[in-house]
Design a protein around this motif. Structure first.
Motif, PDB file in Angstrom:
ATOM      1  N   SER A   1      -7.109   0.281   4.933  1.00 20.92           N
ATOM      2  CA  SER A   1      -6.990   1.325   3.912  1.00 20.92           C
ATOM      3  C   SER A   1      -6.870   2.716   4.512  1.00 20.92           C
ATOM      4  N   THR A   2      -7.605   2.989   5.592  1.00 23.63           N
ATOM      5  CA  THR A   2      -7.587   4.281   6.296  1.00 23.63           C
ATOM      6  C   THR A   2      -7.570   5.465   5.332  1.00 23.63           C
ATOM      7  N   GLY A   3      -8.429   5.398   4.333  1.00 24.72           N
ATOM      8  CA  GLY A   3      -8.549   6.497   3.390  1.00 24.72           C
ATOM      9  C   GLY A   3      -7.517   6.505   2.286  1.00 24.72           C
ATOM     10  N   ARG A   4      -6.535   5.611   2.376  1.00 19.85           N
ATOM     11  CA  ARG A   4      -5.464   5.608   1.367  1.00 19.85           C
ATOM     12  C   ARG A   4      -5.867   4.859   0.099  1.00 19.85           C
TER      13      ARG A   4
ATOM     14  N   ILE B   1       0.834  -1.202   0.000  1.00 15.82           N
ATOM     15  CA  ILE B   1       0.000   0.000   0.000  1.00 15.82           C
ATOM     16  C   ILE B   1       0.868   1.251   0.000  1.00 15.82           C
ATOM     17  N   GLU B   2       1.913   1.248   0.820  1.00 14.48           N
ATOM     18  CA  GLU B   2       2.789   2.411   0.890  1.00 14.48           C
ATOM     19  C   GLU B   2       3.481   2.667  -0.440  1.00 14.48           C
TER      20      GLU B   2
ATOM     21  N   ALA C   1       3.857   6.304  -5.113  1.00 16.18           N
ATOM     22  CA  ALA C   1       3.872   6.631  -6.538  1.00 16.18           C
ATOM     23  C   ALA C   1       2.756   7.617  -6.864  1.00 16.18           C
ATOM     24  N   ARG C   2       1.574   7.372  -6.301  1.00 12.14           N
ATOM     25  CA  ARG C   2       0.436   8.275  -6.522  1.00 12.14           C
ATOM     26  C   ARG C   2       0.712   9.674  -5.964  1.00 12.14           C
ATOM     27  N   ASP C   3       1.210   9.722  -4.716  1.00 13.52           N
ATOM     28  CA  ASP C   3       1.383  11.007  -4.049  1.00 13.52           C
ATOM     29  C   ASP C   3       2.420  11.890  -4.741  1.00 13.52           C
TER      30      ASP C   3
END
Length: 365
Positions: free
Chosen positions: A225-228, A194-195, A200-202
Motif C-alpha cells: 500500500s505504501t500510504g496509497r 491500485i494505480e 481516479a481518486r487523485d
C-alpha cells in the motif's frame, strides 16, 4: 454432570466452525493490516454472525462492510461504530432505515456507483433529512458497478457535488475478478488495480481514502500500500473455501475454519456415493472445474453434482466410502453456504463449544 456434546452427537448436514482456526484467521489478517498501517474493514456478508464481527472488532478492525441494510442492522449488536453499505441504494422507501443506521453509528457510509444511481440516492438521502457520506465505486476489472476510468469518476464526482444531501468521502473497488485463477503475491495486476483506483481518486481529491476489497488480494494490497491504500475490506478469509484454497491458493487447506459435515446415505452404482447435503446446503456455486465441495481430509473424491437434498460424490475414492460414514467437506463458496444455514456449530477440537444463530441470514434487503 452432563458430558459435553461432541461432533459425533450432531445430525447432518451441519455447518461446523473450528473456533481456534477462526481466531487464527481473524488475527492473521489483522496482523497483516496493522503491520502495513492499513485499516481492516471486513465484509460481514461471508459470516453474517454477530459473534464473528465482535471478534474482528476486538482484534482491531476499524469498522464493518455490509452488502445490504439488513446486514448492517443485524450487525449493530456487534458493537460496531462504523459501517459501510457497499451496495447501490436507490429506493426512497429505505430512507427511514438509512436514517436510523446513521443515527446509531459514528460513521455510516453508502455507495455511489453511477450518475443515475447517485441521483436516486440523493432523493433517498433527502428523505432522511441528513447528508449521507458516500464512497464512490471504481470498476478496476470486475465489470460490475462503478466508474470505468478516471474521466468517468470525475463526471460522477461532479454529480455528487451537485447533490445537497451527499458528501463524497472516499473511493472503493471490489477486485473480485482475482477469484478465477491461481494468485501469487506480487502479481502485477494488483499494482495495476491500485494505480487505477488511486488515479481516479487523485484526479478528484488526493486527500480522500481508497478502500479496495477482496480476500484474495487483501494481504498483498496491504503489504504494497505504501500510504496509497487506507483500508481493505476482505470477507471470506475468516472461514476460507475452495475459491481461496484450491483455485487461488492464497490459503492452505488446513487454514479453512468452516466445513460442511455430511453423511453418506447411499451407493447406488459403482463410482458414485450420495450424501445428505445438496444445493440447499452447498448452494449451486462451484469452482471453475465444476466442483461443489472437496473432502477436508484430502481423499480423492468430490461433490461433482447436486440436487436440492443430495450431493453426488464421484472420483477414485468414492467406492471406498461406506453408507453411514460422515465426511467433512470444504465448500466451493463459503458465503452462500452460511446464508443457507439457520445456525453454525462452533467446535473446539471434537467437542461442541457453542451454537451461533446466523444473525443476518437472508438479509437481502
Amino acid at each position: 454432570m452432563t458430558a459435553p456434546q461432541t461432533i459425533d452427537d450432531l445430525p447432518t448436514p451441519v455447518i461446523l466452525v473450528d473456533e481456534e482456526q477462526l481466531d487464527r484467521n481473524i488475527l492473521g489478517m489483522q496482523r497483516a493490516c496493522d503491520e502495513a498501517g492499513v485499516e481492516l474493514r471486513p465484509h460481514i456478508k461471508t459470516h453474517k454472525l454477530v459473534p464473528v464481527a465482535a471478534r474482528q472488532l476486538a482484534a482491531g478492525a476499524r469498522g464493518l462492510t455490509c452488502a445490504k441494510l439488513g446486514e448492517a442492522e443485524a450487525m449493530l449488536a456487534s458493537g460496531a461504530r462504523e459501517m459501510f453499505v457497499a451496495h447501490s441504494l436507490v429506493d426512497p422507501r429505505q430512507a427511514p432505515r438509512v436514517a436510523a443506521l446513521a443515527e446509531r453509528l459514528d460513521d455510516f457510509r453508502v455507495a455511489a456507483t453511477s450518475g443515475e444511481q447517485a441521483g436516486a440516492l440523493e432523493n433517498l438521502a433527502a428523505r432522511t433529512g441528513r447528508k449521507l457520506a458516500v464512497m464512490m465505486a471504481i470498476d478496476t476489472g470486475l465489470g460490475r458497478e462503478g466508474a470505468r476510468d478516471a474521466k468517468a469518476a470525475a463526471r460522477l464526482a461532479a454529480v455528487i457535488a451537485r447533490c445537497t444531501h451527499l458528501d463524497l468521502r472516499g473511493f472503493y473497488t471490489h477486485e473480485g475478478w482475482f477469484y478465477g485463477a491461481p494468485f501469487t503475491p506480487g502479481d502485477q495486476r494488483v499494482e495495476t488495480m491500485i494505480e487505477s483506483l488511486c488515479a481516479a481518486r487523485d484526479a478528484i481529491d488526493p486527500g480522500l481514502p481508497v478502500w479496495p476489497g477482496c480476500s484474495v488480494t487483501a494481504q498483498d494490497v496491504a503489504a504494497r500500500s505504501t500510504g496509497r491504500v487506507q483500508a481493505v475490506r476482505p470477507g471470506a478469509y475468516v472461514f476460507g473455501d475452495l475459491a481461496l484454497t484450491a483455485v487461488t491458493g492464497v490459503m492452505r487447506s488446513g487454514e479453512v475454519a468452516l466445513h460442511v459435515l455430511a453423511t453418506v446415505i447411499d451407493k447406488p452404482s459403482p463410482g458414485l456415493a450420495l450424501i445428505d447435503a445438496g444445493s440447499k446446503t452447498f448452494s449451486s456455486d462451484r469452482t471453475p472445474a465444476g466442483i461443489f465441495a472437496l473432502p477436508a481430509d484430502g481423499r480423492d473424491f468430490s461433490v461433482s453434482r447436486v440436487n436440492e437434498e443430495h450431493g453426488y460424490v464421484t472420483g477414485a475414492g468414492a467406492d471406498a466410502l461406506r453408507v453411514g460414514e460422515r465426511v467433512p467437506f470444504v465448500p466451493a463458496h463459503v458465503c452462500t453456504v452460511v446464508n443457507l444455514a439457520d445456525e453454525v456449530v462452533v467446535r473446539r477440537r471434537h467437542e461442541v463449544a457453542a451454537r451461533w444463530r446466523v444473525d443476518a441470514r437472508g438479509c437481502s434487503q
